[in-house]
Design a protein around this motif. Structure first.
Motif, PDB file in Angstrom:
ATOM      1  N   ALA A 103      38.572  87.301  46.538  1.00 34.75           N
ATOM      2  CA  ALA A 103      39.288  86.357  47.451  1.00 34.75           C
ATOM      3  C   ALA A 103      40.470  86.810  48.186  1.00 34.75           C
ATOM      4  CB  ALA A 103      39.409  84.785  47.040  1.00 34.75           C
ATOM      5  N   ALA A 104      41.366  87.456  46.848  1.00 39.68           N
ATOM      6  CA  ALA A 104      42.880  87.904  47.467  1.00 39.68           C
ATOM      7  C   ALA A 104      42.417  89.252  48.250  1.00 39.68           C
ATOM      8  CB  ALA A 104      43.681  88.299  46.195  1.00 39.68           C
ATOM      9  N   THR A 105      41.457  89.986  47.970  1.00 40.08           N
ATOM     10  CA  THR A 105      41.380  91.313  48.665  1.00 40.08           C
ATOM     11  C   THR A 105      40.927  90.975  50.239  1.00 40.08           C
ATOM     12  OG1 THR A 105      40.526  92.493  46.546  1.00 40.08           O
ATOM     13  CG2 THR A 105      39.871  93.375  48.547  1.00 40.08           C
ATOM     14  N   LEU A 106      39.850  89.846  50.361  1.00 40.69           N
ATOM     15  CA  LEU A 106      39.539  89.675  51.504  1.00 40.69           C
ATOM     16  C   LEU A 106      40.755  89.031  52.408  1.00 40.69           C
ATOM     17  CD1 LEU A 106      37.010  89.511  53.531  1.00 40.69           C
ATOM     18  CD2 LEU A 106      36.559  87.070  52.449  1.00 40.69           C
ATOM     19  N   ASN A 107      41.302  88.350  51.973  1.00 39.12           N
ATOM     20  CA  ASN A 107      42.560  87.607  52.608  1.00 39.12           C
ATOM     21  C   ASN A 107      43.458  88.801  52.958  1.00 39.12           C
ATOM     22  OD1 ASN A 107      41.638  84.848  52.715  1.00 39.12           O
ATOM     23  ND2 ASN A 107      42.468  84.411  50.710  1.00 39.12           N
ATOM     24  N   ALA A 108      43.461  89.617  52.244  1.00 41.38           N
ATOM     25  CA  ALA A 108      44.432  90.849  52.665  1.00 41.38           C
ATOM     26  C   ALA A 108      43.999  91.472  53.931  1.00 41.38           C
ATOM     27  CB  ALA A 108      44.865  91.635  51.377  1.00 41.38           C
ATOM     28  N   GLY A 109      42.722  91.382  54.289  1.00 40.34           N
ATOM     29  CA  GLY A 109      42.274  92.317  55.399  1.00 40.34           C
ATOM     30  C   GLY A 109      41.018  93.136  55.046  1.00 40.34           C
ATOM     31  N   PHE A 110      40.904  93.350  53.741  1.00 43.42           N
ATOM     32  CA  PHE A 110      39.879  94.342  53.156  1.00 43.42           C
ATOM     33  C   PHE A 110      38.566  93.686  52.977  1.00 43.42           C
ATOM     34  CE2 PHE A 110      44.090  96.139  52.482  1.00 43.42           C
ATOM     35  CZ  PHE A 110      43.779  97.652  52.549  1.00 43.42           C
ATOM     36  N   THR A 111      37.801  93.748  54.111  1.00 43.90           N
ATOM     37  CA  THR A 111      36.424  93.190  54.355  1.00 43.90           C
ATOM     38  C   THR A 111      35.201  94.102  53.650  1.00 43.90           C
ATOM     39  OG1 THR A 111      36.134  94.316  56.428  1.00 43.90           O
ATOM     40  CG2 THR A 111      37.155  91.965  56.429  1.00 43.90           C
ATOM     41  N   THR A 112      35.687  95.430  53.126  1.00 43.76           N
ATOM     42  CA  THR A 112      34.809  96.131  52.337  1.00 43.76           C
ATOM     43  C   THR A 112      35.373  96.935  51.260  1.00 43.76           C
ATOM     44  OG1 THR A 112      33.141  96.543  54.424  1.00 43.76           O
ATOM     45  CG2 THR A 112      33.062  97.884  52.451  1.00 43.76           C
ATOM     46  N   VAL A 113      34.834  96.906  50.112  1.00 42.92           N
ATOM     47  CA  VAL A 113      35.561  97.714  49.046  1.00 42.92           C
ATOM     48  C   VAL A 113      34.365  98.466  48.304  1.00 42.92           C
ATOM     49  CG1 VAL A 113      37.384  96.173  48.589  1.00 42.92           C
ATOM     50  CG2 VAL A 113      35.424  95.635  47.313  1.00 42.92           C
ATOM     51  N   ARG A 114      34.653  99.656  47.720  1.00 40.16           N
ATOM     52  CA  ARG A 114      33.848 100.258  46.926  1.00 40.16           C
ATOM     53  C   ARG A 114      34.586  99.978  45.312  1.00 40.16           C
ATOM     54  NH1 ARG A 114      33.081 106.670  47.003  1.00 40.16           N
ATOM     55  NH2 ARG A 114      35.175 106.310  46.264  1.00 40.16           N
ATOM     56  N   ASN A 115      33.735  99.298  44.720  1.00 36.49           N
ATOM     57  CA  ASN A 115      34.520  99.127  43.181  1.00 36.49           C
ATOM     58  C   ASN A 115      33.798 100.052  42.225  1.00 36.49           C
ATOM     59  OD1 ASN A 115      35.378  96.380  41.567  1.00 36.49           O
ATOM     60  ND2 ASN A 115      34.160  97.541  40.193  1.00 36.49           N
ATOM     61  N   VAL A 116      34.540 100.965  41.738  1.00 39.13           N
ATOM     62  CA  VAL A 116      34.167 102.113  41.126  1.00 39.13           C
ATOM     63  C   VAL A 116      34.332 101.898  39.613  1.00 39.13           C
ATOM     64  CG1 VAL A 116      34.196 104.105  42.876  1.00 39.13           C
ATOM     65  CG2 VAL A 116      36.184 103.297  41.754  1.00 39.13           C
ATOM     66  N   GLY A 117      33.448 101.144  39.054  1.00 41.04           N
ATOM     67  CA  GLY A 117      33.407 100.947  37.573  1.00 41.04           C
ATOM     68  C   GLY A 117      33.797  99.549  37.118  1.00 41.04           C
ATOM     69  N   ALA A 118      32.957  99.061  36.225  1.00 36.10           N
ATOM     70  CA  ALA A 118      33.142  97.676  35.891  1.00 36.10           C
ATOM     71  C   ALA A 118      32.273  97.367  34.833  1.00 36.10           C
ATOM     72  CB  ALA A 118      32.793  96.539  36.952  1.00 36.10           C
ATOM     73  N   ASP A 119      32.792  96.853  33.560  1.00 38.22           N
ATOM     74  CA  ASP A 119      32.214  96.380  32.513  1.00 38.22           C
ATOM     75  C   ASP A 119      31.075  95.279  32.832  1.00 38.22           C
ATOM     76  OD1 ASP A 119      33.527  98.205  31.091  1.00 38.22           O
ATOM     77  OD2 ASP A 119      34.740  96.886  30.021  1.00 38.22           O
ATOM     78  N   ARG A 120      29.810  95.454  31.997  1.00 38.85           N
ATOM     79  CA  ARG A 120      28.742  94.295  31.930  1.00 38.85           C
ATOM     80  C   ARG A 120      28.334  94.109  33.573  1.00 38.85           C
ATOM     81  NH1 ARG A 120      32.444  93.850  28.079  1.00 38.85           N
ATOM     82  NH2 ARG A 120      33.964  93.049  29.468  1.00 38.85           N
ATOM     83  N   TYR A 121      28.597  95.075  34.253  1.00 41.56           N
ATOM     84  CA  TYR A 121      27.856  95.064  35.708  1.00 41.56           C
ATOM     85  C   TYR A 121      28.461  93.938  36.385  1.00 41.56           C
ATOM     86  CZ  TYR A 121      24.521  98.149  33.882  1.00 41.56           C
ATOM     87  OH  TYR A 121      23.715  99.229  33.187  1.00 41.56           O
ATOM     88  N   ASN A 122      29.883  93.627  36.271  1.00 43.80           N
ATOM     89  CA  ASN A 122      30.646  92.548  36.760  1.00 43.80           C
ATOM     90  C   ASN A 122      30.715  92.770  38.303  1.00 43.80           C
ATOM     91  OD1 ASN A 122      31.354  91.194  34.352  1.00 43.80           O
ATOM     92  ND2 ASN A 122      33.072  92.412  33.993  1.00 43.80           N
ATOM     93  N   ASP A 123      30.704  93.777  38.841  1.00 49.52           N
ATOM     94  CA  ASP A 123      30.991  94.154  40.239  1.00 49.52           C
ATOM     95  C   ASP A 123      29.573  93.714  41.028  1.00 49.52           C
ATOM     96  OD1 ASP A 123      29.566  96.206  39.148  1.00 49.52           O
ATOM     97  OD2 ASP A 123      30.639  97.862  40.331  1.00 49.52           O
ATOM     98  N   VAL A 124      28.349  94.026  40.323  1.00 49.62           N
ATOM     99  CA  VAL A 124      27.221  93.737  40.864  1.00 49.62           C
ATOM    100  C   VAL A 124      27.135  92.190  40.986  1.00 49.62           C
ATOM    101  CG1 VAL A 124      24.600  93.849  40.541  1.00 49.62           C
ATOM    102  CG2 VAL A 124      26.278  95.791  39.895  1.00 49.62           C
ATOM    103  N   ALA A 125      27.587  91.354  39.924  1.00 50.70           N
ATOM    104  CA  ALA A 125      27.317  90.278  39.826  1.00 50.70           C
ATOM    105  C   ALA A 125      28.595  89.292  41.154  1.00 50.70           C
ATOM    106  CB  ALA A 125      27.785  89.457  38.566  1.00 50.70           C
TER     107      ALA A 125
END
Length: 423
Positions: A117-139
């Motif tokens: 939510a903080a990222t979106l409110n900062a104006g970043f409407t797209t991000v690439r999440n390059v590495g997360a444990d337990r597939y948290n970024d997919v969730a």
């Protein structure tokens, strides 16, 4: 015949209802920055229908439908939604070193919710999440797509992939704690299988660790993957339509990653002249996180970051910035990549000013977070520009970002897919 007629009638009704229910939004502002040219469109109108841009132009050149929802932003400058190519949404910099071990595993998936939510409110409407444990970024991607939580469009990597004992492995513990990252492989065939595994469980980009790093028990620049291993990963990923991002600080690992065919080099801190030459020739992108050293040096110790990591970060920080300048002057394509999670999410735009301080023009810095990033993602038809066919992802700022790029740190309006997120 009666069943066929009924089916036809139902289909026509559904299609007709879809046309009637199409939502059109008309956004007006003082001006719009064309990020491809650096020129402004004065008094623009942006029409968005069902989340996609259908018309853009000066007022008077675009007909606004009578039933369109109006979003008027007098005095504001419009830009496309920003793109950060290197974030870790399930990470919080307050928990450095061993301090995060006091939480249960699923804690980190929950951490990602306010970060998104903080990222979106900062104006970043797209991000690439390059590495997360337990597939948290997919969730997170799935929950955002379902409308359950607010957040940007996420391109997830799942686990970052690397060699046994390397930066992408778990290196904080003694042998009695037998902990190995699920992303570890050794040899080209294991590498191929790991790419297939990440794709199976939801990854849309592959992240590899070609060298050591700051936040691990290894030398920051030492090469950790062979060119053959990297080529196997790239070949498998590209066959599946995925891009490959390579964490690489040291010159040997950077060269190996480029020769292996990766799409983006993350960090590129100690790149040498040969690495810069190879990047220009291959058309590889650099994503150099040149802001976060400021945060780590100021707050790292208080957050539990180990002294060895503080020292490594200090040793390469200024070198990375100088090499960013060299690579910009040499014509290496740049994408906006911050490593958010090393510093607080929502601060993503702080890097623009550092990029401008170290040789980039304001337009080059903005292009790194828009058209360049979209091209590196392979999504130029969807994001990165305010243009027909793209998603209705817009931000608004007060002031002229080409004169003062820090206005991007104070985004006053955010729209994602034609829906107002912040105003």
């Amino acid at each position: 015949m009666r069943r066929m007629l009924a089916a036809f009638t139902l289909t026509f009704a559904v299609l007709s209802a879809g046309v009637v229910q199409a939502k059109t939004v008309a956004v007006t502002a003082a001006r719009l920055l064309d990020v491809t040219t650096g020129k402004y469109v004065e008094q623009p109108v942006v029409l968005i229908t069902d989340g996609r841009i259908t018309a853009v132009g000066p007022q008077g050149s675009v007909t606004i439908p009578a039933d369109a929802e109006r979003v008027d932003l007098p005095g504001q400058t419009l830009l496309p939604g920003l793109i950060d190519m290197h974030v870790h949404l399930d990470s919080n910099p307050k928990y450095g070193g061993y301090s995060g071990l006091r939480f249960t595993d699923s804690f980190w998936a929950v951490v990602g919710v306010p970060n998104a939510a903080a990222t979106l409110n900062a104006g970043f409407t797209t991000v690439r999440n390059v590495g997360a444990d337990r597939y948290n970024d997919v969730a997170l991607m799935e929950a955002i797509s379902e409308g359950l939580i607010p957040g940007p469009r996420i391109v997830p990597a799942g686990y970052a992939l690397g060699a046994t004992g390397g930066h992408c492995d778990s290196t904080y513990f003694p042998p009695s704690v037998d902990l190995t990252s699920p992303g570890v492989f050794d040899g080209p065939e294991e590498a191929r299988k790991m790419v297939r595994k990440m794709k199976k469980y939801g990854a849309r980009v592959i992240k590899i660790c070609a060298t050591g790093g700051v936040f691990s028990n290894d030398a920051v620049g030492v090469q950790q993957l062979t060119v053959e291993e990297i080529k196997a990963i790239v070949d498998e990923a590209h066959m599946d339509g995925m891009k490959v991002a390579a964490h690489a600080h040291g010159p040997e690992g950077i060269r190996a990653a480029i020769l292996g065919g990766v799409d983006t080099i993350e960090h590129a801190s100690l790149v040498d002249d040969e690495g810069i030459r190879l990047a220009v020739k291959a058309g590889a992108y650099f994503g150099m996180d040149i802001y976060n050293t400021d945060y780590t040096q100021a707050e790292g110790r208080a957050n539990g970051v180990r002294e060895s990591e503080i020292k490594k970060d200090a040793d390469i920080g200024e070198a990375q910035r100088q090499n960013f300048c060299k690579s910009v002057k040499a014509g290496v394509k740049q994408v906006y990549a911050t490593d958010a999670g090393i510093y607080p999410h929502g601060w993503n735009a702080k890097q623009f000013a550092i990029m401008v301080r170290y040789c980039a023009t304001p337009l080059q810095a903005i292009q790194a977070a828009t058209v360049n990033a979209a091209a590196a993602l392979g999504q130029s038809g969807d994001v990165g520009q305010v243009a027909i066919g793209r998603y209705g992802d817009l931000i608004g700022v007060q002031g002229d970002p080409l004169a003062d790029v820090t206005v991007l740190e104070r985004v006053t309006f955010v729209m994602k897919g034609g829906e107002v997120v912040k105003r």
